[in-house]
Design a protein around this motif. Sequence first.
Motif, short mmCIF file in Angstrom:
data_model
loop_
_atom_site.label_atom_id
_atom_site.label_comp_id
_atom_site.label_asym_id
_atom_site.label_seq_id
_atom_site.Cartn_x
_atom_site.Cartn_y
_atom_site.Cartn_z
N CYS A 367 0.84 -1.21 0.00
CA CYS A 367 0.00 0.00 0.00
C CYS A 367 0.88 1.26 0.00
O CYS A 367 1.84 1.36 0.76
CB CYS A 367 -0.92 -0.02 1.22
N LEU A 368 0.50 2.22 -0.84
CA LEU A 368 1.28 3.45 -1.00
C LEU A 368 0.77 4.60 -0.12
O LEU A 368 1.33 5.68 -0.13
CB LEU A 368 1.22 3.93 -2.47
N ARG A 369 -0.33 4.36 0.55
CA ARG A 369 -1.02 5.42 1.30
C ARG A 369 -1.36 6.61 0.40
O ARG A 369 -1.20 7.77 0.78
CB ARG A 369 -0.18 5.88 2.50
N CYS A 370 -1.80 6.30 -0.80
CA CYS A 370 -2.18 7.36 -1.73
C CYS A 370 -3.62 7.83 -1.47
O CYS A 370 -4.03 8.88 -1.92
CB CYS A 370 -2.05 6.87 -3.16
N TYR A 371 -4.40 7.00 -0.81
CA TYR A 371 -5.80 7.27 -0.47
C TYR A 371 -6.71 7.40 -1.68
O TYR A 371 -7.78 8.00 -1.61
CB TYR A 371 -5.95 8.50 0.45
N ALA A 372 -6.27 6.85 -2.81
CA ALA A 372 -7.16 6.82 -3.98
C ALA A 372 -8.42 6.03 -3.64
O ALA A 372 -9.51 6.34 -4.13
CB ALA A 372 -6.45 6.19 -5.16
N CYS A 373 -8.28 5.00 -2.79
CA CYS A 373 -9.45 4.18 -2.43
C CYS A 373 -10.51 5.04 -1.74
O CYS A 373 -11.70 4.91 -2.00
CB CYS A 373 -9.02 3.01 -1.55
N GLN A 409 -7.56 1.16 6.31
CA GLN A 409 -8.56 0.37 5.59
C GLN A 409 -9.73 0.00 6.50
O GLN A 409 -10.88 -0.05 6.06
CB GLN A 409 -7.93 -0.90 5.01
N CYS A 430 -7.33 1.52 -6.70
CA CYS A 430 -6.03 1.23 -6.06
C CYS A 430 -4.96 1.00 -7.13
O CYS A 430 -5.08 0.08 -7.93
CB CYS A 430 -6.16 0.02 -5.15
N PRO A 431 -3.91 1.81 -7.12
CA PRO A 431 -2.92 1.67 -8.19
C PRO A 431 -2.09 0.40 -8.08
O PRO A 431 -1.42 0.03 -9.04
CB PRO A 431 -2.03 2.91 -8.01
N VAL A 432 -2.12 -0.25 -6.91
CA VAL A 432 -1.31 -1.46 -6.79
C VAL A 432 -2.18 -2.72 -6.64
O VAL A 432 -1.69 -3.78 -6.29
CB VAL A 432 -0.30 -1.35 -5.61
N ILE A 434 -4.68 -3.78 -4.60
CA ILE A 434 -4.91 -4.47 -3.32
C ILE A 434 -6.41 -4.81 -3.20
O ILE A 434 -7.25 -3.93 -3.40
CB ILE A 434 -4.45 -3.59 -2.13
N ILE A 436 -8.98 -4.69 -1.45
CA ILE A 436 -9.59 -4.14 -0.23
C ILE A 436 -11.11 -4.25 -0.22
O ILE A 436 -11.72 -4.11 0.84
CB ILE A 436 -9.19 -2.66 -0.02
S1 SF4 Z 1 -5.60 3.02 -3.10
FE1 SF4 Z 1 -4.38 1.18 -2.65
S2 SF4 Z 1 -2.33 1.95 -2.36
FE2 SF4 Z 1 -3.67 3.73 -2.20
S3 SF4 Z 1 -4.12 3.90 0.02
FE3 SF4 Z 1 -5.74 2.66 -0.90
S4 SF4 Z 1 -5.05 0.53 -0.61
FE4 SF4 Z 1 -3.25 1.84 -0.33
#
Ligand code: SF4
Length: 482
Positions: A367-373, A409, A430-432, A434, A436
């Motif tokens: 997780c990048l902590r980008c908060y896109a989610c 999360q 989520c760019p990676v 995950i 969630i």
């Molecule tokens: S979008 Fe993905 S990478 Fe970004 S905070 Fe949420 S779980 Fe982490």
Amino acid sequence: MPVLNSKELRLVGFLCNWCSYGGADTAGVARAGQPTDLRIIRVPCSGRVNPLFVVKALLEGADGVLVSGCHPRDCHYAAGNFYARRRLEVLKRFLPVLGIDNARFEYAWVSASEGQRWQHVVTSFTKRIHAMGPAPHFNDAKPLLRVADMALTALRPLGTAQNAAVNELKQAIKDKLPELNCVIGWQQGYDGAHATPLFMKTPEDVDKLSWGPFNVMNPAVYLPLFKGKKTGVVVKGCDSRSVVELLQENLIKREDVLIFALPCEGTLDIARVNEKLGRYTRINAVAYDEAGVTITADGKEHRFCMNDFAQGKCYGCATPMAVLADTRLGEPHKVNPGSSVPPELAMLDDMALSERMAFWRGQMERCLRCYACRNACPMCVCRDYCVSDSRDPHWMSQDADIKQKLFFQTIHALHLSGRCTGCGECQRACPVGIPILALRQQIARAVAQLFDDYKAGLDPAALPPLLGYEAHEKNIHERDWK
Ligand code: SF4
Ligand code: SF4
Ligand code: SF4
């Protein structure tokens, strides 16, 4: 005094000031012997116990957490414990999806006069945790990365909407356009294999509208931004549930929104499409037929059949037609009865608790902590004041620590309890990649089990279950402490 003859464990107790704290006091005054492991935090009411307190304690290394308040109907604030009961029961069913044994968390009702009952509750709970031993820690788990098997049978045929009434839809939007601030939909993005939001204000804008398997984004996320302005929105079935939920929560007004809908035949899982495409520099062509899409990238053809590459949510989708719309076009699809567990959740269901902990350890490390989610979520409406950014109280640090990331999360999932419509935007954004969504799906399953198969976003007049209570809950029963 050592009632339990072993090493102390780390137990946290949240006790309401008016009853359970008094009960503990009464036990003390009566010199009733109690285990010494429990560290008590006094709160005004069990209704003040945010389930996040419990999760934070467990993630930070508590071996057990006990919440105790006044008996139902005895609350000093009339109904705090009624609300607490629903939230804490949902939490109890949520913890295992993280890999935490829910026997490590309990709630109980103890009144100020019940010193003996308090002694019994705290001793039983402490004994239980001692029998389980110290809690496993996320940091100790060996990271496990597994991918969900997506081979699922859809409740109805999936397709690419080749026969959708798009031209009629465009005409219907053009007819209504003079009354509206704008209409939100989709258009082709930077190439034929991507769609982006479209804000239609003129008939020329409407001509750009696209409808098909790349329309993955949920346009309902923009509606609260247009609150007070009459706005149109084009929806798939799942998007319409978000609109309904926004109406339920009074975040938008029915008279301000005009809903246009076509039956949806499914949308592609862009993450899996990209995985199969691999590295490319340009999309040369995108061709559709009834069953799927052929994408030519750097001169090489790739075939994506809808039955194999749809988003996980589409396989079990029971609402391909909008649940609420002002203008409906096209023939509704027949949905076969049946239930399907979403693939991400089915994968977690198959794992042991320790594997789930290892799974989230592996995922949260990425997780990048980008908060896109959070930002893509149509129901996550307090973004600018999100508790994850709060400095007072300071819920989360900025450490690149798996526990902080998983806690974020959990905040998102718990704040969406009974409100999440399962649109999947959090996971898609989520760019990676995950998975969630499984956390939200687990809560949705718990809410459905507890509250008469309640599903968010189906009825504009319904009250989300965690915003209300019943004095006698049909499916929530007080624990037997005997
Ligand atoms: S979008 Fe993905 S990478 Fe970004 S905070 Fe949420 S779980 Fe982490
Ligand atoms: S969940 Fe249903 S309405 Fe939403 S994209 Fe998939 S098939 Fe369409
Ligand atoms: S939490 Fe995810 S699935 Fe639920 S409403 Fe938000 S974006 Fe949609």
